[in-house]
Design a protein around this motif. Structure first.
Motif, PDB file in Angstrom:
ATOM      1  N   LEU A 223       0.732  -0.623  -0.009  1.00 24.25           N
ATOM      2  CA  LEU A 223      -0.499   0.086   0.342  1.00 24.25           C
ATOM      3  C   LEU A 223       0.554   1.348  -0.013  1.00 24.25           C
ATOM      4  CD1 LEU A 223      -3.043  -1.035   2.101  1.00 24.25           C
ATOM      5  CD2 LEU A 223      -3.248  -0.789  -0.203  1.00 24.25           C
ATOM      6  N   ASN A 224       2.518   1.321   0.427  1.00 27.21           N
ATOM      7  CA  ASN A 224       2.738   1.988   0.798  1.00 27.21           C
ATOM      8  C   ASN A 224       3.907   2.347  -0.325  1.00 27.21           C
ATOM      9  OD1 ASN A 224       1.810   3.502   2.762  1.00 27.21           O
ATOM     10  ND2 ASN A 224       3.302   1.167   4.130  1.00 27.21           N
ATOM     11  N   GLY A 225       4.473   1.228  -1.573  1.00 31.34           N
ATOM     12  CA  GLY A 225       5.042   1.581  -2.551  1.00 31.34           C
ATOM     13  C   GLY A 225       4.444   2.484  -3.399  1.00 31.34           C
ATOM     14  N   SER A 226       5.672   3.126  -4.440  1.00 28.10           N
ATOM     15  CA  SER A 226       4.514   3.203  -6.011  1.00 28.10           C
ATOM     16  C   SER A 226       5.402   2.924  -6.591  1.00 28.10           C
ATOM     17  CB  SER A 226       4.972   5.009  -5.359  1.00 28.10           C
ATOM     18  OG  SER A 226       6.269   5.239  -4.818  1.00 28.10           O
ATOM     19  N   GLU A 227       6.983   3.260  -7.092  1.00 32.57           N
ATOM     20  CA  GLU A 227       7.950   2.487  -8.180  1.00 32.57           C
ATOM     21  C   GLU A 227       7.209   1.383  -8.413  1.00 32.57           C
ATOM     22  OE1 GLU A 227      11.775   2.972  -9.403  1.00 32.57           O
ATOM     23  OE2 GLU A 227      12.352   3.813  -7.657  1.00 32.57           O
ATOM     24  N   PHE A 228       6.871   0.888 -10.156  1.00 33.45           N
ATOM     25  CA  PHE A 228       6.981  -0.134 -10.774  1.00 33.45           C
ATOM     26  C   PHE A 228       8.075  -0.418 -11.018  1.00 33.45           C
ATOM     27  CE2 PHE A 228       5.873  -2.993 -14.175  1.00 33.45           C
ATOM     28  CZ  PHE A 228       5.204  -3.951 -13.667  1.00 33.45           C
TER      29      PHE A 228
END
Ligand code: ATP
Ligand code: FE2
Length: 321
Positions: free
Chosen positions: A181-186
């Protein structure tokens, strides 16, 4: 008919009481660790320890005593031999003590049958995503056929290993979901779909190597995006190929909200119906065992013993017309 069902294929020990189609109680107690995975002998010890308490609580919640029970059902396949033996011993002793018929149930099939009971699905494709199993299953000509599956480990075991490599405990799925949920970079990772089958072992090695190099939140996010896309892709291919327009979820990994969302999007894009039972019927539970065994018994089937390796498509489904 009042049926008592016992689940003990893996880390969860459960006892449920059902009366016809009504689920009166569904009690579970699961083996967990703060660090490391499942050790079969310890799982069996856990089940032995909690058996009496789970039985008492389940009867109490259902408002029944053993004298009210008319059928004993247990999960007899597939699973960890150590764990299956505890459920079998419990079921057998209750059936002998109270002189009741006994039915052994294939656990994977129970995941499908409970979805038929608690949702409005009529003839669905099941995306069964649990610890040990990852299969796309649908009914066809007397059997639940496996249209696609993992070629190596189950998705849950993969996620649990990934979590363990990150230093999280067991089960890892919910912890990875929170991190993601706190990840953003793919981060691009191996994506392995072979026809209707999928594979996780390459991804397991790859992510283990990446852990020290990237943000763990981003990695958790990217792992989920990849593995769930793989599942949705093969589920959609199976639906198109066999011409069914309902999808149901089963197995503990199906509790994941992101996986549910991706399945929902896929179904709406192809005008199919999507069904997801509530979490207590997705994870390993005894209500699904009781329900499936009761259906089988009503169609004249009894089974005994245990079979740790029985496959979904080995069972003749004579209770469904
Ligand atoms: P089976 O015998 O059918 O293979 P199981 O013993 O693996 O089942 P389940 O309760 O169906 O038991 O599934 C457990 C798995 O589900 C674990 O691997 C766990 O990490 C995973 N899991 C549970 N909740 C989540 C979640 N929110 N997101 C992802 N995985 C999850
Ligand atoms: Fe399961």
């Amino acid at each position: 008919m009042v049926t008592l069902g016992i689940e003990s294929t893996a880390h969860t020990f459960g006892i449920a009481i059902i009366d016809g189609k009504e689920i009166l109680s569904n009690v579970t107690d699961s083996y967990t660790t703060e660090e490391g995975g499942m050790i079969p002998v310890k799982v069996a010890l856990h089940h032995e320890e909690v058996y009496r308490k789970v039985l008492d609580v389940s009867l109490e919640k259902a408002g029944k005593t053993m004298e009210d029970i008319t059928l004993i059902v247990y999960s007899n396949a597939p699973g960890l031999g150590h764990a299956l033996r505890i459920g079998h011993a419990a079921a057998k002793s209750l059936s002998m003590k109270y002189d009741l018929p006994l039915v052994g149930v294939n656990h994977c099939i129970a995941h499908l049958e409970i979805a038929n009971l608690v949702t409005d699905a009529a003839d669905p494709v099941l995306l069964y995503a649990s610890g040990a199993n990852t299969q796309i299953i649908a009914y066809d000509e007397g059997k639940y056929r496996v249209f696609g599956e993992t070629l190596d480990i189950g998705i849950g075991n993969f996620v649990d290993t990934f979590a363990r490599n990150l230093g999280l405990g067991f089960p890892g799925g919910p912890k990875v979901e929170q991190l993601a949920l706190n990840g953003s970079e793919f981060i691009e990772l191996p994506y392995t779909v072979k026809g209707m089958d999928i594979s996780f072992s390459g991804l397991e090695t790859h992510t283990k190597r990446l852990i020290p190099q990237v943000q763990k939140e981003d990695l958790a996010f990217s792992v989920q995006e990849h593995v769930f896309a793989m599942l949705v892709e093969v589920a959609e291919r199976a639906m198109a190929h066999i011409g069914k327009n309902e999808l149901v979820l089963g197995g503990g990994v199906a509790c994941n909200k992101r996986l549910q969302e991706m399945c929902k999007i896929m179904c709406s894009e192809r005008n199919a119906k999507f069904f997801c039972p509530e979490n207590q019927y997705l994870v390993d539970n005894a209500a699904m065992i009781a329900w499936t065994g009761q259906l089988m018994y009503e169609h004249g089937i009894t089974r005994e013993g245990i079979n740790p390796y029985e496959r979904t498509d080995e069972v003749a489904v004579t209770w469904r017309s």
